[in-house]
Design an enzyme around this catalytic site. Structure first.
Site, PDB file in Angstrom:
ATOM      1  N   GLY A  12       0.838  -1.195   0.000  1.00  0.00           N
ATOM      2  CA  GLY A  12       0.000   0.000   0.000  1.00  0.00           C
ATOM      3  C   GLY A  12       0.872   1.243   0.000  1.00  0.00           C
ATOM      4  CB  CYS A  13       0.104   4.685   1.019  1.00  0.00           C
ATOM      5  SG  CYS A  13       0.896   6.286   1.215  1.00  0.00           S
ATOM      6  CG  PHE A  14       5.875   5.031  -0.699  1.00  0.00           C
ATOM      7  CD1 PHE A  14       5.298   6.271  -0.450  1.00  0.00           C
ATOM      8  CD2 PHE A  14       6.525   4.850  -1.909  1.00  0.00           C
ATOM      9  CE1 PHE A  14       5.358   7.305  -1.366  1.00  0.00           C
ATOM     10  CE2 PHE A  14       6.613   5.881  -2.847  1.00  0.00           C
ATOM     11  CZ  PHE A  14       6.021   7.115  -2.570  1.00  0.00           C
ATOM     12  CG  HIS A 155       0.235   0.941   6.196  1.00  0.00           C
ATOM     13  ND1 HIS A 155       0.202   1.887   5.202  1.00  0.00           N
ATOM     14  CD2 HIS A 155       0.362  -0.244   5.575  1.00  0.00           C
ATOM     15  CE1 HIS A 155       0.315   1.288   4.027  1.00  0.00           C
ATOM     16  NE2 HIS A 155       0.415  -0.003   4.225  1.00  0.00           N
TER      17      HIS A 155
END
Length: 164
Positions: A12-14, A155
């Site tokens: 997903g989004c880093f 996250h």
């Protein structure tokens, strides 16, 4: 003597991945970037096929690749294909970029452990992809949530219990 190793993952989004891994025991550095795609020198606006990935530098005397994967499978949903939270597309796929047969074997074993745990409603969709090149993202994406503590992330640690 520098014994550090590197691991390459995407989930997903880093930004959120980096923020959680940066403080893990044994992790000495993190960098966000692009991996597994079609073009050289990808950018945020042009990274076809690349995942938003994370390069983790770690001390193998303090943690292991397997322990990093154990945490990886607890901070994102590995059962969704090309999606995490509000982010949709192959850039946000769950992937492990293995560098050798040992890492690939560890990843396959961890996927089996995660599936056997039945913690998730579905089965693991995380892809295993051979490492190619990791391209560092632009400076504004590095350490993003440190500089923007209220920035977006999907996250979080979903399970405090270890898989291993």
């Amino acid at each position: 003597m520098n014994d550090s190793k590197k691991a390459y993952i995407a989930g997903g989004c880093f930004w959120g991945m980096e923020d959680l891994f940066r403080v893990r025991p044994g992790v000495t550095d993190t960098e966000v970037g692009y991996i597994g795609g079609e073009n050289e020198n990808p950018t945020y606006r042009n990274h076809p096929g690349h995942a938003e990935g994370l390069e983790i530098t770690y001390d193998p005397n303090e943690t292991s690749f397997r322990e990093l994967l154990n945490f990886f499978f607890r901070i994102h949903d590995p059962t969704t294909i090309d999606r995490q939270g509000n982010d949709i597309g192959s850039s946000y796929r769950s992937a492990i970029f293995y560098q050798n047969a040992e890492e690939k074997n560890d990843a396959e074993e961890m996927i089996q452990i995660v599936n056997d745990s039945k913690r998730w409603k579905g089965t693991v969709a995380t892809t295993l992809e051979p490492y190619t090149t990791f391209w560092a993202a632009e400076p504004e994406h590095q350490d993003y949530l440190v500089r923007n503590p209220n920035g977006y992330t999907c996250h979080f640690e979903r399970f405090s219990e270890s898989y291993i």
